[in-house]
Design a protein around this motif. Structure first.
Motif, PDB file in Angstrom:
ATOM      1  N   LEU A   7       5.486  -5.581  -1.825  1.00 28.46           N
ATOM      2  CA  LEU A   7       5.269  -4.373  -1.291  1.00 28.46           C
ATOM      3  C   LEU A   7       4.160  -3.885  -2.052  1.00 28.46           C
ATOM      4  O   LEU A   7       4.098  -3.883  -3.339  1.00 28.46           O
ATOM      5  N   VAL A   8       2.890  -3.178  -1.290  1.00 29.07           N
ATOM      6  CA  VAL A   8       1.888  -2.666  -2.078  1.00 29.07           C
ATOM      7  C   VAL A   8       1.416  -1.263  -1.598  1.00 29.07           C
ATOM      8  O   VAL A   8       1.888  -0.676  -0.581  1.00 29.07           O
ATOM      9  N   CYS A   9       1.600  -0.200  -2.852  1.00 30.25           N
ATOM     10  CA  CYS A   9       1.076   1.000  -2.340  1.00 30.25           C
ATOM     11  C   CYS A   9      -0.221   1.389  -3.461  1.00 30.25           C
ATOM     12  O   CYS A   9      -0.539   0.597  -3.898  1.00 30.25           O
ATOM     13  N   GLY A  10      -0.303   2.592  -3.537  1.00 28.99           N
ATOM     14  CA  GLY A  10      -1.566   3.070  -4.301  1.00 28.99           C
ATOM     15  C   GLY A  10      -1.791   2.646  -5.733  1.00 28.99           C
ATOM     16  O   GLY A  10      -2.366   1.879  -6.210  1.00 28.99           O
ATOM     17  N   ALA A  11      -0.587   3.121  -6.473  1.00 29.41           N
ATOM     18  CA  ALA A  11      -0.393   2.758  -7.791  1.00 29.41           C
ATOM     19  C   ALA A  11       0.793   1.874  -8.108  1.00 29.41           C
ATOM     20  O   ALA A  11       0.935   1.432  -9.371  1.00 29.41           O
ATOM     21  N   GLY A  12       1.416   1.483  -7.026  1.00 31.05           N
ATOM     22  CA  GLY A  12       2.537   0.618  -7.572  1.00 31.05           C
ATOM     23  C   GLY A  12       3.945   1.428  -7.657  1.00 31.05           C
ATOM     24  O   GLY A  12       5.119   0.802  -7.742  1.00 31.05           O
ATOM     25  N   SER A  14       5.537   4.241  -5.806  1.00 34.26           N
ATOM     26  CA  SER A  14       6.435   4.622  -4.658  1.00 34.26           C
ATOM     27  C   SER A  14       6.767   3.265  -4.095  1.00 34.26           C
ATOM     28  O   SER A  14       7.929   3.255  -3.733  1.00 34.26           O
ATOM     29  N   SER A  15       5.966   2.301  -4.195  1.00 27.27           N
ATOM     30  CA  SER A  15       6.331   0.883  -3.557  1.00 27.27           C
ATOM     31  C   SER A  15       7.577   0.173  -4.410  1.00 27.27           C
ATOM     32  O   SER A  15       8.343  -0.531  -4.154  1.00 27.27           O
ATOM     33  N   LEU A  54       3.757  -6.343   2.479  1.00 28.60           N
ATOM     34  CA  LEU A  54       3.985  -5.025   3.575  1.00 28.60           C
ATOM     35  C   LEU A  54       3.236  -4.047   2.712  1.00 28.60           C
ATOM     36  O   LEU A  54       3.536  -3.682   1.478  1.00 28.60           O
ATOM     37  N   ILE A  55       2.498  -3.292   3.340  1.00 28.92           N
ATOM     38  CA  ILE A  55       1.813  -2.324   2.554  1.00 28.92           C
ATOM     39  C   ILE A  55       2.111  -1.000   3.026  1.00 28.92           C
ATOM     40  O   ILE A  55       2.972  -0.641   4.193  1.00 28.92           O
ATOM     41  N   ALA A  56       2.178   0.167   1.892  1.00 28.22           N
ATOM     42  CA  ALA A  56       2.624   1.594   2.479  1.00 28.22           C
ATOM     43  C   ALA A  56       2.117   2.162   3.519  1.00 28.22           C
ATOM     44  O   ALA A  56       0.825   1.867   3.613  1.00 28.22           O
ATOM     45  N   PRO A  57       2.803   2.959   4.331  1.00 26.18           N
ATOM     46  CA  PRO A  57       1.969   3.504   5.346  1.00 26.18           C
ATOM     47  C   PRO A  57       0.598   4.624   5.080  1.00 26.18           C
ATOM     48  O   PRO A  57      -0.249   4.473   5.868  1.00 26.18           O
ATOM     49  N   HIS A  58       0.706   4.884   3.721  1.00 26.40           N
ATOM     50  CA  HIS A  58      -0.438   5.715   3.646  1.00 26.40           C
ATOM     51  C   HIS A  58      -1.925   4.850   3.200  1.00 26.40           C
ATOM     52  O   HIS A  58      -2.949   5.363   2.977  1.00 26.40           O
ATOM     53  N   ARG A  83       8.838   6.308   8.587  1.00 21.65           N
ATOM     54  CA  ARG A  83      10.335   6.865   8.480  1.00 21.65           C
ATOM     55  C   ARG A  83      11.060   6.201   7.403  1.00 21.65           C
ATOM     56  O   ARG A  83      11.935   6.806   6.849  1.00 21.65           O
ATOM     57  N   VAL A  84      10.815   4.781   7.412  1.00 18.45           N
ATOM     58  CA  VAL A  84      11.589   3.806   6.311  1.00 18.45           C
ATOM     59  C   VAL A  84      10.973   4.480   4.831  1.00 18.45           C
ATOM     60  O   VAL A  84      11.694   4.350   3.964  1.00 18.45           O
ATOM     61  N   TYR A  85       9.602   4.350   4.773  1.00 18.28           N
ATOM     62  CA  TYR A  85       9.073   4.410   3.610  1.00 18.28           C
ATOM     63  C   TYR A  85       9.145   5.796   3.020  1.00 18.28           C
ATOM     64  O   TYR A  85       9.613   6.005   1.807  1.00 18.28           O
ATOM     65  N   GLY A  86       8.999   6.866   3.831  1.00 22.15           N
ATOM     66  CA  GLY A  86       9.380   8.140   3.422  1.00 22.15           C
ATOM     67  C   GLY A  86      10.719   8.675   2.769  1.00 22.15           C
ATOM     68  O   GLY A  86      10.864   9.478   2.212  1.00 22.15           O
TER      69      GLY A  86
END
Length: 107
Positions: A7-12, A14-15, A54-58, A83-86
């Motif tokens: 899973l990947v997000c901006g800073a790691g 929230s993921s 899987l990348i974060a929706p943002h 909806r899953v990530y939020g």
């Protein structure tokens, strides 16, 4: 066989929370998933070790870049549903992962 999901997000951060919730849900279902989280800066470092990215929706704006990186590493990818990530819905993410992995196996 263990399925490895990144899973990947901006800073790691929230993921990381999302990954922890999904690991709990996978354990409850008896699924052999290894789910890790990283920041977008670490995206291409160890990508070839994973079965699904899987990348974060943002980070949806990065989809073209992710597509290129994923194709180069031979890995499937997708965007985590908002909806899953939020909601940090681990169960929802596991269901999404199962569906994506089934689609990959049927190709």
């Amino acid at each position: 066989m263990t399925k490895k999901i990144l899973l990947v997000c901006g800073a790691g951060a929230s993921s990381g929370f999302m990954a922890a919730s999904a690991r709990k849900a996978a354990k409850k279902k008896g699924l052999n998933y290894e789910i890790k989280a990283r920041s977008e800066a670490e995206l291409s470092k160890t990508l070839s070790e994973y079965d699904l990215l899987l990348i974060a929706p943002h980070l949806k704006y990065m989809l073209d870049e992710v597509k290129e990186i994923g194709a180069g590493a031979g890995i499937s990818f997708d965007v985590i549903p908002q909806r899953v990530y939020g909601a940090l819905d681990g169960q929802g993410l596991i269901e999404f992962i199962q569906k994506r992995l089934e689609e990959e196996e049927s190709v």
